[in-house]
Design a protein around this motif. Structure first.
Motif, PDB file in Angstrom:
ATOM      1  N   ALA A  34       0.821  -1.214   0.000  1.00  0.00           N
ATOM      2  CA  ALA A  34       0.000   0.000   0.000  1.00  0.00           C
ATOM      3  C   ALA A  34       0.850   1.257   0.000  1.00  0.00           C
ATOM      4  CB  ALA A  34      -0.942  -0.007   1.204  1.00  0.00           C
ATOM      5  N   ILE A  35       1.867   1.288   0.850  1.00  0.00           N
ATOM      6  CA  ILE A  35       2.687   2.499   0.922  1.00  0.00           C
ATOM      7  C   ILE A  35       3.543   2.647  -0.330  1.00  0.00           C
ATOM      8  CG2 ILE A  35       4.711   1.530   2.130  1.00  0.00           C
ATOM      9  CD1 ILE A  35       4.612   4.155   3.844  1.00  0.00           C
ATOM     10  N   ARG A  36       3.939   1.537  -0.925  1.00  0.00           N
ATOM     11  CA  ARG A  36       4.712   1.629  -2.178  1.00  0.00           C
ATOM     12  C   ARG A  36       3.826   2.134  -3.311  1.00  0.00           C
ATOM     13  NH1 ARG A  36       6.778  -2.835  -4.381  1.00  0.00           N
ATOM     14  NH2 ARG A  36       5.514  -4.331  -3.223  1.00  0.00           N
ATOM     15  N   GLU A  37       2.580   1.696  -3.336  1.00  0.00           N
ATOM     16  CA  GLU A  37       1.646   2.211  -4.350  1.00  0.00           C
ATOM     17  C   GLU A  37       1.432   3.712  -4.189  1.00  0.00           C
ATOM     18  OE1 GLU A  37      -1.890  -0.065  -3.980  1.00  0.00           O
ATOM     19  OE2 GLU A  37      -1.223  -1.636  -5.367  1.00  0.00           O
ATOM     20  N   GLN A  38       1.329   4.170  -2.941  1.00  0.00           N
ATOM     21  CA  GLN A  38       1.148   5.592  -2.683  1.00  0.00           C
ATOM     22  C   GLN A  38       2.334   6.417  -3.176  1.00  0.00           C
ATOM     23  OE1 GLN A  38       0.513   5.844   1.526  1.00  0.00           O
ATOM     24  NE2 GLN A  38      -1.419   4.717   1.445  1.00  0.00           N
ATOM     25  N   HIS A  39       3.492   5.796  -3.261  1.00  0.00           N
ATOM     26  CA  HIS A  39       4.698   6.512  -3.683  1.00  0.00           C
ATOM     27  C   HIS A  39       5.042   6.277  -5.148  1.00  0.00           C
ATOM     28  CE1 HIS A  39       5.003   7.077   0.613  1.00  0.00           C
ATOM     29  NE2 HIS A  39       5.919   7.993   0.404  1.00  0.00           N
ATOM     30  N   GLY A  40       4.198   5.538  -5.871  1.00  0.00           N
ATOM     31  CA  GLY A  40       4.253   5.550  -7.320  1.00  0.00           C
ATOM     32  C   GLY A  40       3.346   6.669  -7.792  1.00  0.00           C
ATOM     33  N   HIS A  41       3.253   6.896  -9.071  1.00  0.00           N
ATOM     34  CA  HIS A  41       2.488   8.054  -9.542  1.00  0.00           C
ATOM     35  C   HIS A  41       1.012   7.740  -9.647  1.00  0.00           C
ATOM     36  CE1 HIS A  41       1.892  11.962 -11.225  1.00  0.00           C
ATOM     37  NE2 HIS A  41       3.128  12.210 -10.864  1.00  0.00           N
ATOM     38  N   THR A  42       0.188   8.592  -9.032  1.00  0.00           N
ATOM     39  CA  THR A  42      -1.254   8.353  -9.003  1.00  0.00           C
ATOM     40  C   THR A  42      -2.076   9.565  -9.433  1.00  0.00           C
ATOM     41  OG1 THR A  42      -1.327   9.007  -6.671  1.00  0.00           O
ATOM     42  CG2 THR A  42      -1.060   6.672  -7.135  1.00  0.00           C
TER      43      THR A  42
END
Length: 467
Positions: A34-42
């Protein structure tokens, strides 16, 4: 989503670097999905490319430790501020370590007599201005989002106040930067000007984390104006509104803000912000100065506007009315989404000389209509910069392809008018195909600088330059 280019991964190096950093940072290194997804581009339509871990340093020394560990194993490093950038800047196309600067959020020193401040990169613009308010000072760069000042410096951000106060490149005096081998450098002193060697500050501002990681920023400040007033004026056509802008700038009126909303944007603002503006092209302005000065500026603008058939001209100096007007402008992204419920809003920007602005905006409107796209336009028109918000059904592949073609056409048109493919969003991943068309052989020398400062290409790889 638009598929982003992936780069080769260094699996063994990534695993080794995470092991070292886990020992150094403990729970401040996170590897959860979850935290890695938040730090990819959204925040855009470029696909999310997650880092392999996220680490939260608190000072320059810790950033240097992170970079040294990653350099030892040739592992990519992706700086992260608040994640509000729009062109894939924080994606990790080769995996690696996201360096989240949110805990580096200290205001280190205010030099009120010199009108400057020293901050860590995780300080946000709203945090800084709240802190400065009681001292009669403010930092004027306002990109709309409550972005981190490190991210704003890295992307050379600007916004609504740029016509008077400039962009980040005009307001950064000095930087502390961690280079690709972990060395910490300072690019300048606090002096307001210098002729000492290469301008490393300007090189780092706008480098999007590809040349170094910013860990400290010295910024210029301004005194809070004695008086502030706002004005609005409607026009029959985009051409009339843009010609009024040109004359306002040519007359030397020191407008602090001068914003354009096209017909579609005004209609959206009326619905979303409960306004009752004429649904024709609109200019919003703000004037800073003395009581007499802002009154004179507003009066002069009104005279100019009337020459171009401006109507429904209104000025206000009350805080409540000004705030309501500018809040509506800042809410344009959300207002725009209401035009087509369920659509994804894709924001893109270009900038042209203001003498070509009307031609460019009208062409952008006409092209969108011809391609069957909904694309309301707003612009920081005092410096020729405008944004199209494409409202796209992301489940429709054919519509996504049309939108991509439109963005390419818009960038190429701006470049053909001696403009730029991005006035303030930056290059990141999304604008990379257009940089060579804009700058030609200059990109070869940019690449040489990149190789010299980051020979292993570990600093935000896959951004700005085409590999």
């Amino acid at each position: 989503m638009v598929q982003a280019t992936s780069l080769p991964r260094n699996e063994a190096g990534i695993k080794a670097a995470i092991g070292v950093l886990k020992q150094l940072f403990g729970d401040r290194l996170q590897t959860g999905t979850a935290i890695r997804e938040q730090h990819g581009h959204t925040t855009t339509w470029i696909e999310n490319q997650m880092p392999d871990a996220v680490v939260f340093p608190v000072d320059t020394n810790e950033v240097s430790q992170i970079v040294k560990a990653c350099a030892e194993y040739a592992v990519p490093i992706i700086p992260f501020g608040t994640g509000t950038s729009l062109e894939g800047h924080v994606n990790a196309p080769a995996g690696g370590i996201s360096v989240d600067t949110s805990q580096m959020n200290k205001i280190l020193a205010v030099h009120g007599e010199d009108l400057d401040v020293v901050v860590q990169p995780g300080v946000t613009r709203e945090q800084l201005n709240t802190f400065l308010r009681d001292q009669g000072l403010f930092f004027p760069i306002d990109p709309g989002a409550n972005a981190s000042l490190g991210g704003m410096a890295a992307t050379r951000a600007s916004g609504t106040n740029a016509v008077r106060y400039g962009t980040m490149k005009d307001n950064v005096l000095a930087l502390e930067v961690v280079m690709a081998d972990g060395t910490v450098i300072r690019t300048a002193q606090r002096a307001k000007k210098s002729s000492a060697g290469y301008d490393m500050t300007r090189l780092m501002v706008g480098s999007e984390g590809t040349l170094g990681l910013i860990t400290e920023i010295t910024l210029k400040l301004q005194g809070i104006p004695e008086a502030i007033s706002s004005a609005r004026c409607s026009f029959r056509t985009i051409d009339d509104a843009c010609r009024a802008v040109m004359m306002t700038i040519q007359y030397g009126i020191p407008v602090a803000r001068i914003e354009l909303l096209d017909e579609m944007s005004v209609k959206a603002a009326n619905a979303y912000s409960k306004l009752s503006l004429p649904e024709t092209p609109l200019l919003l302005l703000e004037f800073h100065g003395s009581e007499a000065g802002v009154a004179e500026q507003a009066e002069t603008f009104s005279s100019i506007a009337e020459e171009f058939d401006g109507f429904d001209i209104a000025t206000t100096s009350t805080t409540e009315e000004r705030s309501k007007l500018w809040q509506a402008r800042h809410d344009m992204y959300w207002a725009g989404l209401q035009i087509r419920p369920g659509a994804k809003g894709i924001s893109t920007d270009v900038c042209v000389p203001i003498s070509r602005l009307a031609e460019c905006v009208v062409a952008a409107q006409d092209k969108a209509a011809a391609m069957g796209l909904i694309a309301p336009i707003v612009g920081h028109v005092g410096d020729g910069n405008f944004h199209c918000l494409l409202l796209i059904d992301m489940e429709n592949a054919e519509e996504r392809a049309r939108a991509d073609d439109y963005v390419a056409w818009l960038n190429q048109m701006a470049i053909s008018m001696d403009g730029t493919c991005t006035g303030e969003h930056g290059i990141g991943q999304g604008k990379r195909p257009y940089l060579k068309a804009e700058l030609g052989e200059t990109t070869r020398y940019m690449a040489a600088i990149k190789v010299a400062l980051d020979p292993d290409n570990i600093l935000n790889p896959g951004k700005i330059l085409v590999d």
